[in-house]
Design an enzyme around this catalytic site. Structure first.
Site, short mmCIF file in Angstrom:
data_model
loop_
_atom_site.label_atom_id
_atom_site.label_comp_id
_atom_site.label_asym_id
_atom_site.label_seq_id
_atom_site.Cartn_x
_atom_site.Cartn_y
_atom_site.Cartn_z
N PRO A 1 34.03 35.99 36.24
CA PRO A 1 34.19 36.52 34.89
C PRO A 1 35.23 37.65 34.86
CG PRO A 1 31.88 36.21 35.40
CD PRO A 1 32.63 35.98 36.68
N GLU A 2 36.14 37.56 33.90
CA GLU A 2 37.17 38.58 33.73
C GLU A 2 36.86 39.38 32.47
OE1 GLU A 2 41.12 36.89 34.26
OE2 GLU A 2 40.34 35.40 35.67
N ARG B 1 45.48 33.37 45.85
CA ARG B 1 44.90 32.95 44.58
C ARG B 1 45.77 31.86 43.96
NH1 ARG B 1 41.28 36.62 42.60
NH2 ARG B 1 40.56 34.82 41.39
N LYS C 1 35.52 45.43 34.48
CA LYS C 1 34.61 44.28 34.49
C LYS C 1 33.16 44.71 34.68
CE LYS C 1 38.20 41.33 36.53
NZ LYS C 1 38.56 40.44 37.65
#
EC number: 3.2.2.23
Length: 269
Positions: free
Chosen positions: A2-3, A259, A57
């Site tokens: 989750p960002e 990534r 976050k």
């Protein structure tokens, strides 16, 4: 993971059910998360919730004598449920509320965190963070200043919390596409105009995702159990080999700092 949009969506979803209500007690079924659930959370009893905030976050629940710091990790989500709803396998923490509801934390991979602190200022997980991307402090001039001497690719630099918080892999790829900037470009090569375009693109992409309840690719759910619908609007992320929605060129993919990154070779320079 989750960002910012997913965490902000969670905050907005749980806030109306928590602020002004009292935590009757906590139920910790599995405290072995990224860090052990703080002892103070195990012992919570009759604590009113004063506010529900977000920094980067992290979700921050303000109580009269301290703060609960929640991080969703790789696969965490928060839901508001009736108190009588049975817990399932990956439901690790409940806050049982005075309104007959529970705030339930679900995390299949157990890489999230539930921490307690008396004071937010100086807490190690919140120290050394950059500005919020939706704040006035984050703009083209700031980005240009921070990129001017940075001899690294712009994509991983955007994901560094010391530069700006909450912009993870999905939104870095999407924002660079929106700004027309190739993810391999050195940060120092960006012009003043490109920095302004990129800052505005980041804000626009994040705001649109928040409007759509975030992005669900695997585990993330909103507080009402619904997925985030921004996944349907992704321009490049996860679309390797598919035609660019703007020019039709197949979307490319590669790795930056381990990534996965996605871009259009025609639209991004």
């Amino acid at each position: 993971m989750p960002e910012l949009p997913e965490v902000e969506t969670s905050r907005r979803g749980i806030e109306p059910h928590l602020v002004g209500e009292t935590i009757l007690h906590a139920v910790v079924r599995n405290g072995r998360l990224r860090w052990p659930v703080s002892d103070e959370i195990h012992a919570l009893s009759d604590k009113p919730i004063l506010s529900v905030q977000r920094r980067a976050k992290y979700l921050l629940l303000e109580l009269p004598d301290g703060w609960i710091i929640i991080h969703l990790g790789m696969s965490g989500s928060l839901r508001i449920l009736p108190e009588e709803r049975p817990a399932e396998k990956h439901d690790h923490v409940d806050l049982v509320m005075s309104n007959g509801k529970v705030l339930r934390y679900t995390d299949p991979r157990r890489f999230g965190a539930w921490l307690w602190t008396r004071e937010l200022e100086g807490h190690n997980v919140l120290a050394h963070l950059g500005p919020e991307p939706l704040s006035d402090a984050f703009n083209g001039a700031y980005l240009r200043e921070k990129c001017a001497k940075k001899k690294v690719a712009i994509k991983p630099w955007l994901m560094d919390n010391k530069l700006v918080v909450g912009v993870g892999n999905i939104y870095a790829s999407e924002s660079l596409f929106a700004a027309g900037i190739h993810p391999d470009r050195l940060a120092s090569s960006l012009s003043e105009k490109e920095c302004e375009l990129l800052a505005q693109a980041i804000k626009a992409v994040l705001l649109r995702s928040i409007e759509q309840g975030g992005t669900t690719l695997r585990d993330f759910l909103q507080s009402d159990g619904k997925p985030g619908y921004f996944a349907q609007e992704l321009q490049v992320y996860g679309r390797e080999g598919e035609p660019c929605r703007v020019c039709g060129t197949p979307i490319l993919a590669g790795k930056h700092a381990q990534r996965r990154t996605y871009w259009c070779r025609r639209c991004q320079k």
